[in-house]
Design an enzyme around this catalytic site. Structure first.
Site, PDB file in Angstrom:
ATOM      1  CG  HIS A  85      49.613  26.549  40.422  1.00 48.84           C
ATOM      2  ND1 HIS A  85      49.321  26.531  41.759  1.00 48.84           N
ATOM      3  CD2 HIS A  85      48.429  26.432  39.780  1.00 48.84           C
ATOM      4  CE1 HIS A  85      48.003  26.415  41.920  1.00 48.84           C
ATOM      5  NE2 HIS A  85      47.446  26.348  40.733  1.00 48.84           N
TER       6      HIS A  85
ATOM      7  NE  ARG B  34      44.104  20.086  38.165  1.00 46.32           N
ATOM      8  CZ  ARG B  34      43.462  20.587  39.224  1.00 46.32           C
ATOM      9  NH1 ARG B  34      44.064  20.629  40.392  1.00 46.32           N
ATOM     10  NH2 ARG B  34      42.228  21.028  39.112  1.00 46.32           N
TER      11      ARG B  34
ATOM     12  CE  LYS C  97      36.991  30.385  44.956  1.00 44.20           C
ATOM     13  NZ  LYS C  97      38.061  29.761  44.177  1.00 44.20           N
TER      14      LYS C  97
ATOM     15  CB  SER D  76      45.599  25.229  45.955  1.00 43.27           C
ATOM     16  OG  SER D  76      46.376  25.701  44.895  1.00 43.27           O
TER      17      SER D  76
HETATM   18  O1  PNS Z   1      42.346  28.929  40.185  1.00 38.57           O
HETATM   19  P1  PNS Z   1      40.914  29.088  39.758  1.00 38.57           P
HETATM   20  O2  PNS Z   1      40.051  29.399  40.960  1.00 38.57           O
HETATM   21  O3  PNS Z   1      40.434  27.914  38.952  1.00 38.57           O
HETATM   22  O4  PNS Z   1      40.857  30.385  38.762  1.00 38.57           O
HETATM   23  C1  PNS Z   1      39.644  30.803  38.183  1.00 38.57           C
HETATM   24  C2  PNS Z   1      39.822  32.163  37.466  1.00 38.57           C
HETATM   25  C3  PNS Z   1      40.428  33.182  38.413  1.00 38.57           C
HETATM   26  C4  PNS Z   1      40.744  31.986  36.278  1.00 38.57           C
HETATM   27  C5  PNS Z   1      38.415  32.621  36.971  1.00 38.57           C
HETATM   28  O5  PNS Z   1      37.512  32.565  38.021  1.00 38.57           O
HETATM   29  C6  PNS Z   1      38.419  34.044  36.405  1.00 38.57           C
HETATM   30  O6  PNS Z   1      39.033  34.317  35.398  1.00 38.57           O
HETATM   31  N1  PNS Z   1      37.716  34.962  37.071  1.00 38.57           N
HETATM   32  C7  PNS Z   1      37.631  36.359  36.673  1.00 38.57           C
HETATM   33  C8  PNS Z   1      36.213  36.774  36.330  1.00 38.57           C
HETATM   34  C9  PNS Z   1      35.921  36.593  34.866  1.00 38.57           C
HETATM   35  O7  PNS Z   1      36.595  37.096  33.994  1.00 38.57           O
HETATM   36  N2  PNS Z   1      34.819  35.841  34.572  1.00 38.57           N
HETATM   37  C10 PNS Z   1      34.338  35.601  33.236  1.00 38.57           C
HETATM   38  C11 PNS Z   1      35.146  34.596  32.472  1.00 38.57           C
HETATM   39  S1  PNS Z   1      34.516  32.979  32.591  1.00 38.57           S
END
Ligand code: PNS
Length: 179
Positions: A22, A95, A46, A133
């Site tokens: 990150h 990645r 979660k 992570s």
């Molecule tokens: O580290 P992660 O878990 O891959 O992050 C995922 C994240 C937080 C970027 C994604 O779940 C997110 O943006 N969630 C917010 C809800 C949202 O906007 N959903 C619609 C867009 S697909």
């Protein structure tokens, strides 16, 4: 004087915890944008290892003294958060090809939700291409070394959470004087 507006990118995610992969993406983003907002999703569904407050604190500690990096939290739609903080770019790290499909879906959905916000993909250094992570937590819990994979503050906090990693299990030493 022609004052350019500062460009802000959002780097969203779970960051449970933040890893050197990150950090690599944040570093690359700072070459392109004036400031980066590392935005942690508050997700009541979660069960993270670190609370949202702990994750924010870890990121702030990792970037202590760097005024171009901010740690923040959001809930609800990412694009709404982006509008709220005046950012027009979302940065995500890719990645490997396996990341791409989901990231592509998210980027297109976010674009549909708000066409003013662009998603930019960045690739971390190859040395972090396997890093996540989830793996960091698993390896640490099982007694493996995570030095060099996470910022020192994260390693310290992992030790506080889990205690020192168990020494690796090897063959038992033979009793002296016996065959
Ligand atoms: O580290 P992660 O878990 O891959 O992050 C995922 C994240 C937080 C970027 C994604 O779940 C997110 O943006 N969630 C917010 C809800 C949202 O906007 N959903 C619609 C867009 S697909």
């Amino acid at each position: 004087m022609n004052r350019r507006q500062r460009s802000t990118a959002i780097f969203p995610g779970s960051f449970d915890p933040i890893t050197n992969g990150h950090l690599d993406i944040v570093g690359r983003s700072l070459r392109v944008f004036d400031e980066v907002r590392v935005a942690i999703l508050v997700n009541p569904e979660k069960r993270p290892l670190f609370t949202v407050e702990e994750r924010v604190a870890l990121i702030r500690e990792a970037y202590r003294g760097n005024r171009r990096v901010h740690a923040d939290t959001f809930s609800g739609l990412l694009v709404d958060y982006a509008e709220k903080v005046g950012a027009s770019v979302i940065v995500r790290g890719i990645r490997a090809i396996s990341d791409f499909e989901f990231e592509f879906q998210m980027a297109l959905m976010n674009r549909r939700l708000n066409p003013r916000i662009e998603t930019v993909f960045m690739m971390p250094a190859e040395s972090y291409s396997y890093l996540s992570s989830r793996l960091v937590k698993e390896v640490f819990q099982l007694g493996g070394k995570v030095t060099g994979l996470v910022p020192p503050v994260v390693e310290r906090r992992l030790r506080e959470k889990y205690g020192a990693p168990a020494p690796p299990v090897g063959p038992r030493p033979r009793a002296r004087g016996r065959a």
